[in-house]
Design an enzyme around this catalytic site. Structure first.
Site, PDB file in Angstrom:
ATOM      1  N   ARG A  80       0.835  -1.207   0.000  1.00 13.64           N
ATOM      2  CA  ARG A  80       0.000   0.000   0.000  1.00 13.64           C
ATOM      3  C   ARG A  80       0.869   1.257   0.000  1.00 13.64           C
ATOM      4  O   ARG A  80       0.521   2.257  -0.634  1.00 13.64           O
ATOM      5  CB  ARG A  80      -0.948   0.005   1.192  1.00 13.64           C
ATOM      6  CG  ARG A  80      -1.922   1.175   1.144  1.00 13.64           C
ATOM      7  CD  ARG A  80      -3.233   0.881   1.814  1.00 13.64           C
ATOM      8  NE  ARG A  80      -4.322   1.508   1.087  1.00 13.64           N
ATOM      9  CZ  ARG A  80      -5.589   1.176   1.205  1.00 13.64           C
ATOM     10  NH1 ARG A  80      -5.953   0.193   1.998  1.00 13.64           N
ATOM     11  NH2 ARG A  80      -6.521   1.801   0.512  1.00 13.64           N
ATOM     12  N   HIS A 100     -10.921   0.870  -0.504  1.00  8.26           N
ATOM     13  CA  HIS A 100     -11.317   1.231   0.855  1.00  8.26           C
ATOM     14  C   HIS A 100     -10.060   1.386   1.702  1.00  8.26           C
ATOM     15  O   HIS A 100      -9.017   0.799   1.400  1.00  8.26           O
ATOM     16  CB  HIS A 100     -12.217   0.129   1.421  1.00  8.26           C
ATOM     17  CG  HIS A 100     -12.962   0.528   2.661  1.00  8.26           C
ATOM     18  ND1 HIS A 100     -12.403   0.450   3.914  1.00  8.26           N
ATOM     19  CD2 HIS A 100     -14.229   0.999   2.837  1.00  8.26           C
ATOM     20  CE1 HIS A 100     -13.288   0.855   4.812  1.00  8.26           C
ATOM     21  NE2 HIS A 100     -14.404   1.196   4.192  1.00  8.26           N
ATOM     22  N   TYR A 101     -10.144   2.181   2.767  1.00  5.66           N
ATOM     23  CA  TYR A 101      -8.963   2.363   3.622  1.00  5.66           C
ATOM     24  C   TYR A 101      -8.628   1.115   4.427  1.00  5.66           C
ATOM     25  O   TYR A 101      -7.502   0.944   4.900  1.00  5.66           O
ATOM     26  CB  TYR A 101      -9.137   3.570   4.553  1.00  5.66           C
ATOM     27  CG  TYR A 101     -10.270   3.432   5.549  1.00  5.66           C
ATOM     28  CD1 TYR A 101     -10.079   2.782   6.762  1.00  5.66           C
ATOM     29  CD2 TYR A 101     -11.539   3.956   5.271  1.00  5.66           C
ATOM     30  CE1 TYR A 101     -11.123   2.652   7.677  1.00  5.66           C
ATOM     31  CE2 TYR A 101     -12.582   3.828   6.174  1.00  5.66           C
ATOM     32  CZ  TYR A 101     -12.367   3.179   7.375  1.00  5.66           C
ATOM     33  OH  TYR A 101     -13.396   3.043   8.276  1.00  5.66           O
ATOM     34  N   ARG A 102      -9.594   0.215   4.598  1.00  8.03           N
ATOM     35  CA  ARG A 102      -9.328  -1.016   5.342  1.00  8.03           C
ATOM     36  C   ARG A 102      -8.561  -2.009   4.478  1.00  8.03           C
ATOM     37  O   ARG A 102      -8.613  -1.952   3.248  1.00  8.03           O
ATOM     38  CB  ARG A 102     -10.633  -1.660   5.802  1.00  8.03           C
ATOM     39  CG  ARG A 102     -11.283  -0.912   6.928  1.00  8.03           C
ATOM     40  CD  ARG A 102     -12.513  -1.625   7.426  1.00  8.03           C
ATOM     41  NE  ARG A 102     -13.103  -0.897   8.544  1.00  8.03           N
ATOM     42  CZ  ARG A 102     -14.385  -0.898   8.840  1.00  8.03           C
ATOM     43  NH1 ARG A 102     -15.233  -1.594   8.098  1.00  8.03           N
ATOM     44  NH2 ARG A 102     -14.833  -0.221   9.874  1.00  8.03           N
TER      45      ARG A 102
END
EC number: 3.1.15.-
Length: 200
Positions: A110, A125-127
């Site tokens: 990431r 998504h941030y997750r």
């Protein structure tokens, strides 16, 4: 979030965000049952000469053995690689910000995506769903499941690594997770009540 899961693996010249380059990126999208959607993408990226010159010897040996090093001269640009991955992801994930990034130790991936492929990184998504977290918990709580998990080929190519990560999560789902449909609502509430922290 929807049920889609975006699996991405990156190969780099090293792990330093300040010095190293992204040289391969692959992606597969699955549904929540871990069924792969479409063919996926696997793209080799030509890095700057400076990144090749400073590549640690252990990384050079790894990428030589996998055949990746020989493919770099014919690799594409970062922008083209991002466009190809994003096109595939958008084909299966219609809304931005809904599907989590999945893989093994994906925090590192990431970081490189945020630096070099920000449109792709922000589409997710941030997750994250990190299979290595499940593996670490299995090692502590279910050691027999951990020590009998599927062997990996360890060839350090991005698409193969993703396929192994998906297979690994399938294994842990069957070996250590509560079988579907899981507990009924009353049982779940009873368990939850045991783990409510006292008010401060």
């Amino acid at each position: 979030m929807n049920d889609r899961m975006v699996w991405i693996d990156c190969e780099m010249t090293g792990l330093s965000l300040s010095d190293d380059a992204l040289i391969e990126v692959a992606a597969l999208v699955t549904d929540s049952e871990l069924n792969v959607l479409g063919e996926g993408v696997d793209i080799v990226i030509r890095p700057p000469d400076a990144a090749l010159e400073t590549m640690p010897e252990v990384v050079r040996t790894m990428h030589t053995a996998s055949g990746l090093l020989d493919e770099l001269a014919a690799g594409t640009t970062l922008a083209d690689a991002e466009a190809q991955v994003l096109a595939y992801v958008r084909e299966h994930v219609k809304e931005p910000g809904k599907a989590p990034l999945c893989g093994n130790s994906v925090g590192t991936d990431r970081g490189f995506l945020a630096r070099d492929m920000s449109a792709l990184e922000t589409y997710l998504h941030y997750r994250i769903v990190d299979v290595s977290s499940v593996k670490e918990l299995a090692r502590r709580w279910y050691p027999r499941a951990y020590f009998n998990s599927p062997e990996k080929s360890g060839n350090h190519r991005a698409l193969a690594d993703i396929r192994e990560s998906i297979a690994e999560l399938r294994y842990y789902r069957e070996a250590i997770f509560v079988p579907q449909p899981g507990p009924d609502s009353e049982t779940a509430r009873t368990i939850a009540a045991k783990h409510v922290l006292p008010a401060q």
